[in-house]
Scaffold this active site. Structure first.
Site, PDB file in Angstrom:
ATOM      1  N   CYS A 136       0.888  -1.179   0.000  1.00  0.00           N
ATOM      2  CA  CYS A 136       0.000   0.000   0.000  1.00  0.00           C
ATOM      3  C   CYS A 136       0.918   1.218   0.000  1.00  0.00           C
ATOM      4  O   CYS A 136       1.148   1.834   1.039  1.00  0.00           O
ATOM      5  CB  CYS A 136      -0.911  -0.007   1.214  1.00  0.00           C
ATOM      6  SG  CYS A 136      -1.855  -1.542   1.425  1.00  0.00           S
TER       7      CYS A 136
ATOM      8  N   ALA B 157       1.554   4.459  -1.634  1.00  0.00           N
ATOM      9  CA  ALA B 157       1.508   5.928  -1.643  1.00  0.00           C
ATOM     10  C   ALA B 157       1.528   6.469  -0.208  1.00  0.00           C
ATOM     11  O   ALA B 157       0.982   5.838   0.697  1.00  0.00           O
ATOM     12  CB  ALA B 157       0.258   6.404  -2.369  1.00  0.00           C
TER      13      ALA B 157
ATOM     14  N   GLY C 269       4.796   7.122  -0.847  1.00  0.00           N
ATOM     15  CA  GLY C 269       6.023   6.594  -1.425  1.00  0.00           C
ATOM     16  C   GLY C 269       7.303   6.784  -0.637  1.00  0.00           C
ATOM     17  O   GLY C 269       8.352   6.293  -1.058  1.00  0.00           O
TER      18      GLY C 269
ATOM     19  N   GLU D 299      -0.533   0.347  -5.393  1.00  0.00           N
ATOM     20  CA  GLU D 299      -1.400   1.380  -4.813  1.00  0.00           C
ATOM     21  C   GLU D 299      -2.768   1.322  -5.496  1.00  0.00           C
ATOM     22  O   GLU D 299      -2.863   1.334  -6.721  1.00  0.00           O
ATOM     23  CB  GLU D 299      -0.787   2.765  -4.985  1.00  0.00           C
ATOM     24  CG  GLU D 299      -1.663   3.911  -4.503  1.00  0.00           C
ATOM     25  CD  GLU D 299      -2.076   3.790  -3.046  1.00  0.00           C
ATOM     26  OE1 GLU D 299      -3.249   4.057  -2.754  1.00  0.00           O
ATOM     27  OE2 GLU D 299      -1.216   3.425  -2.209  1.00  0.00           O
TER      28      GLU D 299
ATOM     29  N   CYS E 286       0.076   3.684  11.619  1.00  0.00           N
ATOM     30  CA  CYS E 286       0.314   4.896  12.411  1.00  0.00           C
ATOM     31  C   CYS E 286      -0.896   5.096  13.318  1.00  0.00           C
ATOM     32  O   CYS E 286      -1.484   6.170  13.389  1.00  0.00           O
ATOM     33  CB  CYS E 286       0.561   6.112  11.519  1.00  0.00           C
ATOM     34  SG  CYS E 286      -0.698   6.404  10.255  1.00  0.00           S
TER      35      CYS E 286
END
Length: 423
Positions: A166, A168, A170, A190, A298
């Site tokens: 996944c 992007a 980048g 992506e 995150c």
């Protein structure tokens, strides 16, 4: 937050129902305009996605009103810097060595090497490097410490074939290429057609050779020749983003207030995210030659982190994988809710300025995937499998020429550093 408020005011789309849940609306609007692909659809997501064009038009008008050309400039204009948060930059060793970067940056700033992540430099807070020549030419990338730990935890070897599932925008993708010293093959996958351009721009700036695929990771057949020799996978899927509260707005949700639990909409949202994350991690385990997998988010939420890993451990063990310990010297580990929690890595959004989670799976030497154990896409319903098959074989062919049309498509194919697959 001021940008989101201005955009929503300019779009004038909220009715009385959603004005009562405006905090959740702020977060989903952020995801639509600036975040990752939304892979779950509650009532709030459906309402706002149906009005995506209005939101994008309001953002475009805001850019014009503020006399700015780029969204990044607008974000910088509105942002109130965290005076205690250091500025980190990662040296792109495909273009510049660390010592040369230190010499150049020390002409203007106090700079020191990070004590944990190779090629990461630490500068004082409030350093504005957006227009610095080293940033503009891709010799260094502005990237937080926790984010930089993800690719370093995977630690791919030069000459390997590596997949960023996944990818992007980048930054982690090009970090993988740098860690491999430009040797081997990096594949970037992506799904979001609007984020592919940003991914391609990052790859071009880095000077790395990376194959960029516009496709759904879950639709990839691990046995297909482009992926059958992949030896490492970086899986950083869509998540709540709750660990990056400075950029995202999850701290506005009721669950972040003392003594309050998550409301129904937020709970549903996290549950659907976790379901997608489990599917993605399950699929990553199916690649026949893969030796290392990093699963990262995150997010600060257990449901997206330890709970996802715990649910996958039996399948991982059947494929010969075990949890390994990334950065053993790092003091903050996983929550003690599963066996092997001490192998998991967390960073704290307050003390470390970013809240990340990293799990490293390593295959025991000599282990192979038995065909009868490989779930492939069996974890998906027939409807989901059909939908993803149609996306990979049809939608990617139809949508990509629209996105990469005309001169920009010619530009992509004229660059030797990367290739965009339109299949």
């Amino acid at each position: 937050l001021p940008i989101i408020k201005d955009v929503l005011e300019g779009a004038n789309i909220l009715n009385s129902r959603w004005k009562r849940q405006v905090e959740l609306v702020y977060i989903i609007t952020y995801d639509i305009l600036f975040g990752q692909e939304i892979s779950f659809f509650g009532d709030a997501e459906k309402f706002l996605l149906q009005r995506k064009v209005s939101l994008q038009s309001a953002l475009a008008r805001l850019l014009v009103r503020k006399k700015m050309k780029r969204i990044e400039d607008l974000l910088d204009h509105y942002q109130t810097p965290d005076v205690s948060k250091p500025r980190y930059v990662r040296v792109n060793t495909l273009k510049l060595d660390v010592d040369s970067a230190l010499i150049e940056l020390r002409k203007q700033y106090m700079v020191e090497k990070d004590d944990l992540v190779p090629d990461l430099l630490k500068l004082p807070p409030k350093c504005d490097l957006h227009d610095h020549p080293l940033v503009m030419n891709g010799s260094v990338f502005m990237q937080g410490k926790a984010s930089s730990m993800v690719a370093a935890a995977l630690d791919p070897e030069p000459g390997w074939e590596v997949l960023d599932a996944c990818a992007a925008p980048g930054n982690k993708t090009v970090h993988l290429a740098a860690l491999m010293r430009g040797k081997g093959k990096v594949i970037a996958c992506e799904l979001n057609k609007e984020r592919i351009k940003r991914l391609a721009d990052t790859v071009r700036l880095s000077g790395a050779y990376i194959e960029v695929f516009h496709s759904d990771f879950l639709s990839l057949d691990p046995k297909d020749p482009p992926y059958s020799k992949v030896r490492a996978i970086l899986l950083d899927p869509s998540c709540s983003g709750s660990g990056t509260v400075a950029e995202r707005l999850d701290h506005l949700l009721p669950s972040h207030a003392a003594g309050q639990s998550a409301n129904v909409d937020e709970t549903e949202r996290l549950t659907k995210l976790a379901s997608f994350q489990k599917k993605a991690l399950t699929h990553a385990l199916c690649f026949p030659q893969v030796e290392r997998i990093v699963y990262s988010t995150c997010s600060i939420h257990q449901i997206e982190n330890e709970d996802v890993v715990k649910s996958i451990l039996p399948l991982a063990a059947s494929h010969g994988f075990r949890l390994a310990t990334p950065f053993p010297q790092w003091h903050r580990r996983g929550l003690p809710v599963l066996e092997g929690f001490e192998h998991l890595l967390r960073t704290d959004p307050v003390e470390d300025k970013e809240g990340f989670f990293i799990a490293l799976f390593m295959r025991e030497e000599g282990s192979v995937i038995h065909p009868s154990l490989s779930p492939d896409s069996s974890h998906l319903s027939l409807v989901e499998r059909t939908k993803r098959k149609n996306l990979s074989k049809k939608e990617a062919r139809i949508i990509m020429p629209t996105l990469f049309g005309g001169m920009f498509k010619m530009f992509l194919y004229s660059k030797p550093s990367f290739r965009v697959n339109l299949k």
